[in-house]
Scaffold this motif. Structure first.
Motif, short mmCIF file in Angstrom:
data_model
loop_
_atom_site.label_atom_id
_atom_site.label_comp_id
_atom_site.label_asym_id
_atom_site.label_seq_id
_atom_site.Cartn_x
_atom_site.Cartn_y
_atom_site.Cartn_z
N VAL A 33 0.88 -1.14 0.08
CA VAL A 33 -0.03 0.04 0.09
C VAL A 33 0.88 1.26 -0.07
CG1 VAL A 33 -1.65 1.29 1.23
CG2 VAL A 33 -2.06 -0.99 1.12
N ARG A 34 2.03 1.16 0.93
CA ARG A 34 2.85 2.36 1.02
C ARG A 34 3.44 2.83 -0.53
NH1 ARG A 34 4.60 1.00 6.04
NH2 ARG A 34 3.27 2.20 7.73
N ALA A 35 3.89 1.59 -1.38
CA ALA A 35 4.57 1.79 -2.55
C ALA A 35 3.63 2.26 -3.43
CB ALA A 35 5.01 0.47 -2.73
N ALA A 36 2.14 1.85 -3.31
CA ALA A 36 1.37 2.42 -4.27
C ALA A 36 1.00 3.69 -4.45
CB ALA A 36 0.15 1.36 -4.47
N ALA A 38 3.04 6.06 -2.72
CA ALA A 38 4.12 6.95 -3.05
C ALA A 38 4.10 6.91 -4.64
CB ALA A 38 5.48 6.04 -2.75
N ARG A 39 3.67 5.89 -5.46
CA ARG A 39 3.65 5.96 -6.89
C ARG A 39 2.58 7.03 -7.29
NH1 ARG A 39 3.76 0.74 -7.73
NH2 ARG A 39 1.71 0.76 -7.94
N THR A 40 1.67 6.89 -6.49
CA THR A 40 0.36 7.64 -7.20
C THR A 40 0.54 9.43 -6.78
OG1 THR A 40 -0.72 5.59 -6.97
CG2 THR A 40 -2.07 7.64 -7.58
N HIS A 41 0.68 9.12 -5.47
CA HIS A 41 0.66 10.61 -4.97
C HIS A 41 1.98 11.19 -4.47
CE1 HIS A 41 -3.60 10.45 -5.24
NE2 HIS A 41 -3.51 9.41 -4.50
N GLY A 42 3.05 10.46 -4.81
CA GLY A 42 4.40 11.10 -4.62
C GLY A 42 4.60 11.31 -3.03
N ASP A 43 5.64 12.49 -2.87
CA ASP A 43 6.14 12.77 -1.32
C ASP A 43 5.00 13.10 -0.49
OD1 ASP A 43 9.19 14.11 -2.51
OD2 ASP A 43 8.69 12.15 -2.10
N TYR A 44 3.98 13.90 -1.16
CA TYR A 44 2.89 14.16 -0.26
C TYR A 44 1.98 13.25 0.23
CZ TYR A 44 -1.49 16.72 0.69
OH TYR A 44 -2.69 17.23 1.37
N GLY A 45 1.85 12.06 -0.70
CA GLY A 45 1.02 10.85 -0.09
C GLY A 45 1.96 10.16 0.87
N SER A 46 3.13 9.80 0.60
CA SER A 46 3.79 9.08 1.41
C SER A 46 3.91 9.81 2.63
CB SER A 46 5.24 8.58 1.28
OG SER A 46 5.78 9.48 0.09
N ALA A 47 3.91 11.06 2.87
CA ALA A 47 3.88 11.63 4.22
C ALA A 47 2.41 11.49 4.67
CB ALA A 47 4.07 13.24 4.18
N LEU A 48 1.45 11.48 3.98
CA LEU A 48 -0.01 11.32 4.89
C LEU A 48 0.10 9.68 5.34
CD1 LEU A 48 -2.18 13.05 2.10
CD2 LEU A 48 -1.77 13.59 4.51
N CYS A 49 0.77 9.00 4.52
CA CYS A 49 0.77 7.51 4.84
C CYS A 49 1.70 7.04 6.09
CB CYS A 49 1.19 6.76 3.77
SG CYS A 49 0.09 5.53 3.41
N THR A 50 2.60 8.09 6.65
CA THR A 50 3.26 7.63 7.67
C THR A 50 2.61 7.77 8.92
OG1 THR A 50 4.18 9.75 7.87
CG2 THR A 50 5.58 8.15 6.65
N ILE A 51 1.60 8.71 9.27
CA ILE A 51 1.16 8.78 10.60
C ILE A 51 -0.11 7.85 11.26
CG2 ILE A 51 0.28 10.47 12.17
CD1 ILE A 51 1.75 12.67 10.76
N GLY A 52 -0.97 8.01 10.21
CA GLY A 52 -2.21 7.23 10.68
C GLY A 52 -2.31 5.84 10.04
N PHE A 53 -1.49 5.56 9.16
CA PHE A 53 -1.92 4.07 8.53
C PHE A 53 -1.37 2.96 9.11
CE2 PHE A 53 -2.36 1.30 5.24
CZ PHE A 53 -1.30 0.70 4.81
N SER A 54 -2.16 1.89 9.39
CA SER A 54 -1.90 0.50 9.70
C SER A 54 -2.74 -0.39 9.09
CB SER A 54 -1.55 0.52 11.06
OG SER A 54 -2.90 0.74 11.70
N VAL A 55 -2.11 -1.87 9.05
CA VAL A 55 -3.03 -2.91 8.77
C VAL A 55 -3.47 -3.45 10.25
CG1 VAL A 55 -3.07 -5.06 7.54
CG2 VAL A 55 -1.76 -3.27 6.68
N LYS A 56 -4.64 -3.40 10.19
CA LYS A 56 -5.31 -3.90 11.54
C LYS A 56 -5.37 -5.43 11.69
CE LYS A 56 -5.13 -0.49 14.32
NZ LYS A 56 -4.43 -0.19 15.35
N TYR A 57 -6.16 -5.80 10.61
CA TYR A 57 -6.49 -7.38 10.53
C TYR A 57 -6.22 -7.98 9.33
CZ TYR A 57 -9.85 -11.22 10.69
OH TYR A 57 -10.61 -12.14 10.44
N LEU A 58 -5.66 -9.33 9.36
CA LEU A 58 -5.65 -9.61 8.05
C LEU A 58 -5.93 -11.11 8.08
CD1 LEU A 58 -4.52 -9.98 5.01
CD2 LEU A 58 -2.13 -10.27 5.92
N ASN A 59 -6.85 -11.53 7.25
CA ASN A 59 -7.39 -13.18 7.36
C ASN A 59 -6.77 -13.62 6.17
OD1 ASN A 59 -8.56 -15.38 7.36
ND2 ASN A 59 -10.55 -14.50 8.24
N ALA A 60 -5.80 -14.51 6.29
CA ALA A 60 -5.32 -14.99 4.88
C ALA A 60 -6.02 -16.16 4.44
CB ALA A 60 -3.79 -15.78 5.42
#
Lengths: 169, 183
Positions: A33-36, A38-60
């Motif tokens: 998700v972070r790579a996508a 960063a590709r789509t929204h650049g430095d501004y997007g990756s900055a928005l992604c650092t603070i509140g973003f996390s994967v809370k639950y994953l069911n494989a």
């Protein structure tokens, strides 16, 4: 200024080859998700992604992911999710796509939606297993009846996992 | 058909319209200063009607003496920027295409693919002074300006974009008192 608000996105990972789904890892999904973003929204997007973003639950087994985004920028980050083409985990690239099912304000509301969604999926699967024996039909019916609201939802999850795996085979 | 009463409260030139039934009408006369009274089907018709205009004389005088200030918000769909590129090595020359490519690379590094897709036009370019006139949609002004600010290096030499003038109207960019030469 009482509470920090965030948005939880309930996403489904669509993979063509179901066995490779089991290789998924929450850290792998987070890096994808972070790579996508960063590709789509650049430095501004990756900055928005650092603070509140996390994967809370994953069911494989079922391919359900809960992603947490900050409320201020969740729409921008949501717009980058369709650009994910593959998730890399343990050295292997799994081609997949992320499909968002529900947006909720808390994990609880997402769980309630997930239970209703799973019961609908089981209802859809029930007519398909008519020819394969009565045991599976009974199991599916039991799982549908067992599905309940957040108090006992853990059991409902486990029942559905086993049955979905049986159905696929 | 209803009764419409126009009142002027607190020195405003245009009054407030009240739509009333007959019972309230007399109450209105006692409590508010009534400018206009008429009976018709809609407030628009009431505004036009002049038949029962009680204070008509005062209105006409007000119309000619009053000072009106017109404020336009979002008047122009485009914003125009006059920018100058300052390079470390003063003798390098860029063509118009190279400059546009350079600005797009800046947008791409700061705002990604979505930013690089922001449409802007290079209207005028002076190669000797490296001064350009850019046009961008008003919604994209912040993105373009911030990426110009953060663009730091061109082919391994330090550079800076100086934004000289910004305006939603192209005509405003013709005169600049900073570059005025009185000879």
């Amino acid at each position: 200024m009482v509470r920090v608000k965030s948005r939880y996105l309930l996403c489904e990972v669509n993979v063509s080859d179901r066995s490779r789904l089991l290789l998924l890892d929450d850290r792998a999904v987070a890096t994808a998700v972070r790579a996508a973003v960063a590709r789509t929204h650049g430095d501004y997007g990756s900055a928005l992604c650092t603070i509140g973003f996390s994967v809370k639950y994953l069911n494989a087994h079922t391919g359900i992911v809960f992603l947490r985004f900050p409320k201020r920028s969740y729409k921008l980050l949501w717009s980058a999710l369709p650009f994910i083409t593959s998730v890399e985990s343990r050295g292997q690239k799994i081609p997949c796509s992320l499909n968002c099912l529900h947006v909720g304000g808390t994990i609880r509301t997402c769980q309630k939606f997930l239970i209703r969604y799973n019961t609908q999926q089981l209802h859809l699967m029930l007519p398909q297993c008519k020819n394969e024996g009565k045991e599976e039909k009974q199991q599916v019916r039991k799982a549908i009846l067992n599905c309940s609201l957040p108090g006992g939802n853990k059991e409902a999850f486990e029942d559905e996992l086993e049955i979905e795996e049986d159905e696929e085979e | 058909m209803r009764w419409f009463v126009e009142t002027t409260c607190g020195g405003r030139t245009r009054g407030v319209f009240f739509r009333l039934c007959v019972d309230d009408l007399f109450l209105m006369f006692f409590s508010f200063q009534v400018d206009r009274l008429c009976r018709c089907s809609s407030p628009a018709g009431a505004r036009v009607t002049d038949r029962f205009n009680i204070m008509s004389g005062v209105d006409e005088k007000d119309e000619s003496a009053v000072y009106r200030r017109v404020v336009l918000k979002n008047a122009s769909p485009y914003h125009y920027l006059e920018v100058c590129l300052v390079l470390q090595d003063e003798s390098t020359r860029l063509s118009a295409v190279e400059l546009k490519q350079f600005i797009i690379s800046g947008l791409k590094s700061l705002y990604g693919e979505v930013g690089a897709a922001l449409t802007f036009d290079l209207l005028k370019y002076d190669e000797d002074k490296l001064t350009a006139l850019l046009r961008v949609y008003s919604r994209g002004l912040v993105k373009l300006w911030s990426s110009l600010t953060l663009l730091g290096s061109y082919q391994n030499q330090a550079c800076a974009f100086r934004v000289l003038q910004v305006s939603p109207f192209l005509l405003a960019l013709t005169g600049n008192s900073r570059e005025l030469q009185l000879d």
